[in-house]
Design a protein around this motif. Structure first.
Motif, PDB file in Angstrom:
ATOM      1  N   GLN A  76       0.901  -0.837   0.482  1.00 34.61           N
ATOM      2  CA  GLN A  76      -0.195  -0.099   0.167  1.00 34.61           C
ATOM      3  C   GLN A  76       0.713   0.994  -0.438  1.00 34.61           C
ATOM      4  O   GLN A  76       1.865   1.253   1.156  1.00 34.61           O
ATOM      5  CB  GLN A  76      -0.798   0.416   0.747  1.00 34.61           C
ATOM      6  CG  GLN A  76      -2.422   0.827   1.807  1.00 34.61           C
ATOM      7  CD  GLN A  76      -2.875   1.214   2.357  1.00 34.61           C
ATOM      8  OE1 GLN A  76      -3.016  -0.121   3.376  1.00 34.61           O
ATOM      9  NE2 GLN A  76      -3.657   1.938   2.587  1.00 34.61           N
ATOM     10  N   VAL A  77       0.769   2.111  -1.180  1.00 31.73           N
ATOM     11  CA  VAL A  77       1.843   3.118  -1.038  1.00 31.73           C
ATOM     12  C   VAL A  77       0.622   4.613   0.210  1.00 31.73           C
ATOM     13  O   VAL A  77      -0.429   4.462   0.404  1.00 31.73           O
ATOM     14  CB  VAL A  77       1.298   3.946  -2.829  1.00 31.73           C
ATOM     15  CG1 VAL A  77       1.681   5.211  -2.614  1.00 31.73           C
ATOM     16  CG2 VAL A  77       1.736   3.020  -3.552  1.00 31.73           C
ATOM     17  N   GLN A  78       2.246   4.680   0.645  1.00 37.38           N
ATOM     18  CA  GLN A  78       1.971   5.299   2.058  1.00 37.38           C
ATOM     19  C   GLN A  78       3.034   6.601   2.383  1.00 37.38           C
ATOM     20  O   GLN A  78       4.006   6.491   1.582  1.00 37.38           O
ATOM     21  CB  GLN A  78       1.399   5.109   3.069  1.00 37.38           C
ATOM     22  CG  GLN A  78       0.991   6.178   4.165  1.00 37.38           C
ATOM     23  CD  GLN A  78       1.111   4.527   5.956  1.00 37.38           C
ATOM     24  OE1 GLN A  78       2.056   3.942   5.842  1.00 37.38           O
ATOM     25  NE2 GLN A  78       0.156   5.363   6.473  1.00 37.38           N
ATOM     26  N   ARG A  88       6.138   2.044  -2.551  1.00 36.79           N
ATOM     27  CA  ARG A  88       6.588   1.553  -3.906  1.00 36.79           C
ATOM     28  C   ARG A  88       7.949   2.596  -4.291  1.00 36.79           C
ATOM     29  O   ARG A  88       7.446   3.477  -3.047  1.00 36.79           O
ATOM     30  CB  ARG A  88       5.547   2.497  -5.095  1.00 36.79           C
ATOM     31  CG  ARG A  88       5.826   2.386  -6.129  1.00 36.79           C
ATOM     32  CD  ARG A  88       4.865   3.320  -6.926  1.00 36.79           C
ATOM     33  NE  ARG A  88       5.222   3.126  -8.356  1.00 36.79           N
ATOM     34  CZ  ARG A  88       4.503   3.670  -9.579  1.00 36.79           C
ATOM     35  NH1 ARG A  88       3.504   4.117  -9.289  1.00 36.79           N
ATOM     36  NH2 ARG A  88       4.677   3.918 -10.796  1.00 36.79           N
ATOM     37  N   THR A  89       8.553   2.313  -4.692  1.00 34.25           N
ATOM     38  CA  THR A  89       9.945   3.172  -4.545  1.00 34.25           C
ATOM     39  C   THR A  89       9.904   4.171  -5.867  1.00 34.25           C
ATOM     40  O   THR A  89       9.209   4.352  -6.893  1.00 34.25           O
ATOM     41  CB  THR A  89      11.130   2.491  -5.735  1.00 34.25           C
ATOM     42  OG1 THR A  89      11.563   0.993  -4.331  1.00 34.25           O
ATOM     43  CG2 THR A  89      12.337   3.201  -5.651  1.00 34.25           C
ATOM     44  N   ALA A 147       4.007  15.864  -1.639  1.00 29.12           N
ATOM     45  CA  ALA A 147       3.639  14.619  -2.682  1.00 29.12           C
ATOM     46  C   ALA A 147       4.822  14.403  -3.657  1.00 29.12           C
ATOM     47  O   ALA A 147       5.625  14.913  -3.652  1.00 29.12           O
ATOM     48  CB  ALA A 147       2.468  15.548  -4.077  1.00 29.12           C
ATOM     49  N   VAL A 148       4.034  13.404  -4.407  1.00 31.34           N
ATOM     50  CA  VAL A 148       4.962  12.831  -5.425  1.00 31.34           C
ATOM     51  C   VAL A 148       4.389  12.466  -6.891  1.00 31.34           C
ATOM     52  O   VAL A 148       3.319  12.294  -6.703  1.00 31.34           O
ATOM     53  CB  VAL A 148       5.743  10.791  -5.398  1.00 31.34           C
ATOM     54  CG1 VAL A 148       6.390  10.126  -6.136  1.00 31.34           C
ATOM     55  CG2 VAL A 148       6.219  11.211  -3.649  1.00 31.34           C
ATOM     56  N   GLY A 149       5.272  13.123  -7.455  1.00 31.38           N
ATOM     57  CA  GLY A 149       4.862  13.266  -9.122  1.00 31.38           C
ATOM     58  C   GLY A 149       5.629  14.111 -10.398  1.00 31.38           C
ATOM     59  O   GLY A 149       6.447  13.302 -10.160  1.00 31.38           O
TER      60      GLY A 149
END
Length: 121
Positions: free
Chosen positions: A1-3, A27-28, A97-99
């Motif tokens: 689960q991504v956290q 996730r990496t 945040a990641v993106g």
């Protein structure tokens, strides 16, 4: 689960410093940009800083330029925000945040829960 788990927020006096951390799991994200946003009560979420996947490129909002530093440790899947010379107007909930390496909220796919930063005058 991504956290994304944030830490380091708190109460400081004007002129003080805080270091926020955001550790990702599930996730990496070494090939993704990571960023920081903030939101004060009654206001829209605003961009603070972003860093590309390698850490070689950084971009800051004018309001924090010269005072805040974003960095990342891909081995730890973690992004940091060093905040110096804090001002009362920096008071907000801070989100990591990641993106994509962009300033728009919509460019980010994963978000942390937010951590409160309060700067007293």
């Amino acid at each position: 689960q991504v956290q994304l788990v944030e830490s380091g927020g708190g109460l400081v006096q004007a002129g003080g410093s805080l270091r926020l951390s955001c550790a990702a799991s599930g996730r990496t994200f070494s090939r993704y940009a990571m960023g920081w946003f903030r939101q004060a009560p009654g206001k829209e979420r605003e961009f603070v800083a972003t860093i590309n996947w390698s850490g070689g490129s950084r971009y800051y909002a004018d309001s924090v330029k010269g005072r805040f530093t974003i960095s990342r440790d891909n081995a730890k899947n973690t992004v940091y925000l060093q905040m110096n010379s804090l001002k009362p107007e920096d008071t907000a909930v801070y989100y990591c945040a990641v993106g994509q390496y962009r300033i728009a909220v919509a460019a980010y796919d994963y978000w942390g829960q937010g951590t409160q930063v309060t700067v007293s005058s």
